[in-house]
Design an enzyme around this catalytic site. Structure first.
Site, short mmCIF file in Angstrom:
data_model
loop_
_atom_site.label_atom_id
_atom_site.label_comp_id
_atom_site.label_asym_id
_atom_site.label_seq_id
_atom_site.Cartn_x
_atom_site.Cartn_y
_atom_site.Cartn_z
CB SER A 135 -0.90 -0.02 1.24
OG SER A 135 -1.66 1.16 1.32
CE LYS A 161 -4.89 0.10 0.31
NZ LYS A 161 -5.71 -0.66 1.28
CE LYS A 163 -4.40 4.23 2.34
NZ LYS A 163 -5.42 3.23 2.75
CG ASP A 188 -8.06 2.40 0.62
OD1 ASP A 188 -9.20 2.90 0.70
OD2 ASP A 188 -7.50 1.80 1.58
CD GLU A 213 -9.16 -0.76 0.51
OE1 GLU A 213 -8.21 -1.06 -0.25
OE2 GLU A 213 -9.07 -0.84 1.75
CG ASP A 238 -11.05 -0.90 4.82
OD1 ASP A 238 -11.42 -1.36 5.91
OD2 ASP A 238 -9.91 -0.39 4.69
CE LYS A 262 -7.85 -2.43 6.58
NZ LYS A 262 -8.05 -0.95 6.58
N GLY A 290 -4.60 -4.26 5.76
CA GLY A 290 -3.47 -4.03 6.66
C GLY A 290 -3.67 -2.77 7.47
C1 NPQ Z 1 -6.63 0.92 4.73
N1 NPQ Z 1 -4.28 0.62 5.54
O1 NPQ Z 1 -6.63 -0.07 4.04
C2 NPQ Z 1 -5.58 1.17 5.82
C3 NPQ Z 1 -5.67 2.52 6.32
C4 NPQ Z 1 -4.77 2.96 7.40
C5 NPQ Z 1 -2.23 -0.24 4.62
O2 NPQ Z 1 -3.62 1.23 3.49
C6 NPQ Z 1 -2.58 4.50 11.65
C7 NPQ Z 1 -3.74 3.86 12.03
C8 NPQ Z 1 -2.25 4.56 10.34
C9 NPQ Z 1 -4.57 3.29 11.06
C10 NPQ Z 1 -2.76 4.11 8.02
C11 NPQ Z 1 -3.45 0.62 4.50
C12 NPQ Z 1 -3.08 4.02 9.36
C13 NPQ Z 1 -4.26 3.38 9.72
C14 NPQ Z 1 -3.64 3.59 7.07
C15 NPQ Z 1 -5.07 2.86 8.74
O3 NPQ Z 1 -7.56 1.69 4.61
MG MG Z 2 -8.75 0.67 3.15
#
Ligand code: NPQ
Ligand code: MG
Length: 369
Positions: A135, A161, A163, A188, A213, A238, A262, A290
């Site tokens: 990601s 992925k 963001k 995402d 996403e 998600d 998750k 994740g």
């Molecule tokens: C997601 N994760 O899928 C999350 C979002 C995310 C790997 O993209 C601190 C606490 C930092 C929660 C960063 C990925 C974070 C967090 C990203 C959640 O949406």
């Molecule tokens: Mg997400």
């Protein structure tokens, strides 16, 4: 198993690089590490609530509060027979899935150790290695993004992925797709858009992304269904999916075609397996999300992703993706086919290093029966 003690540790780990999403930039990862002791053995869990309520309303502070005041007293000194029993004892409490999942994970680890079974075996996992991706946070500009993506491809990741957020979307996705037309690519938005902005996603549609996403609000299945109706690219939810019931209703109403699983968001691995089973029965692909986990949560994600319905690559990167030093060993490394091996020792199959844990701990509390 009679629960003899529960320890909580508020940790803060420096990220190798800041991680920017549509809800903000994180420089450090805060989390709560949980240790359960029963019958002379100890199990570890990780609550992935962060310092800031951006992804979820939960934070380290709210998780600490509900654990200390409600969840821990509900099991301390009690004979907790299995995960169903545990869930029953917490059933009266509303919400706070991240805190709940952190405690439940420590129980899964304990049960695995007591029975001599790996977590993957307890959950019904089948595969020995699982496909993974990376990601990539929002970067300062498109050129930097291309460099960062290239570095991960050089590391061996075969699914990326991106963001995205309003204003940092189409140019970025088009540029990465143009540079790597065959790359398995997905985006995402972490709920950053409204249905009125659907033209952004319609413009991405011809790129053949694996999925889009959580484009819209967490509590809005209806508008996701309206968006999915005008897209060929699957929508993956998600934040919207907090239970097996939500998953069923989202699939029934065509709000999505794919679900990101998750355990934290679902209140634990048991509910995560339930969502997997529902999606598997309906032929809807799932993948493991994740939360920038330490080795504890990473081991749990790998065990979960070994179930047969996890047909898309997970956001489960190698241990060195986010942190220079982990609190658990051995580290997880990427295989040449963009997979990571599933731990096969009893429980989580990792060892927490007490000195590494102490180095990142800001505050601890111990509760004894
Ligand atoms: C997601 N994760 O899928 C999350 C979002 C995310 C790997 O993209 C601190 C606490 C930092 C929660 C960063 C990925 C974070 C967090 C990203 C959640 O949406
Ligand atoms: Mg997400």
């Amino acid at each position: 198993m009679r629960i003899e003690s529960v320890d909580l540790h508020h940790i803060r780990m420096r990220l190798k690089a800041p991680f920017e999403t549509s809800f903000g930039v994180e420089h450090d990862r805060d989390a709560v590490i949980v240790r359960l002791r029963a019958e002379g053995i100890e199990g570890w869990g990780e609550c992935v609530a962060g310092a800031f309520p951006g992804y979820s309303y939960e934070t380290v502070g709210t998780a600490w509060h509900v654990l200390e005041e409600f969840f821990v007293p509900a099991i301390l000194g009690q004979d907790v027979k299995d995960v169903d029993d545990f869930r029953g004892r917490l059933a009266a409490f509303r919400g706070h899935p991240l805190a709940r999942a952190g405690l439940e994970l420590a129980l899964w680890d304990l049960l695995g150790l007591a029975r001599g079974a790996s977590l993957a075996t307890l959950l019904g996992g089948e595969r020995r290695a699982v496909p993974v991706g990376v990601s990539v946070g929002i970067q300062t500009d498109v050129r930097t993004l291309l460099e960062v993506v290239e570095r991960y491809l050089a590391d061996g990741y075969r699914r990326v992925k991106l963001k995205i957020k309003p204003g940092r979307d189409l140019d970025e996705v088009r540029a990465v797709h143009a540079a790597h037309p065959k790359l398995a690519l997905q985006v995402d938005a972490n709920s950053a858009y409204a249905l009125e902005q659907k033209t952004i996603f319609q413009a991405m549609d011809p790129l053949g992304l694996l999925l889009i996403e959580q484009p819209l609000a967490e509590d809005d299945l209806l508008d996701h269904a309206a968006l999915q109706a005008v897209l060929r690219t699957p929508i993956c939810l998600d934040e919207s999916i907090l239970s097996q019931r939500h998953a069923r209703q989202a699939l029934d109403s065509h709000a999505c075609r794919v679900i990101n699983i998750k355990p934290a968001r679902l209140g634990g691995l048991a509910e995560a397996v339930a969502v997997h089973d529902l999606c598997w029965a309906r032929g809807a692909p799932v993948w493991c999300g994740g939360m920038l986990e330490t080795g504890i949560g990473r081991a749990s994600n790998l065990a979960l992703a070994s179930l047969p319905g996890f047909t898309l690559p997970g956001d489960i990167s190698a241990s060195d993706r986010y942190y220079a030093e982990d609190i658990a060993s051995p580290p997880f490394t990427l295989n040449s086919d963009s997979t990571i091996d599933v731990p096969d020792s009893p429980g989580l199959g990792i060892a927490v290093d007490p000195r590494a844990l102490a180095r990142v701990t800001l505050r601890s509390a111990a509760f004894n029966a």
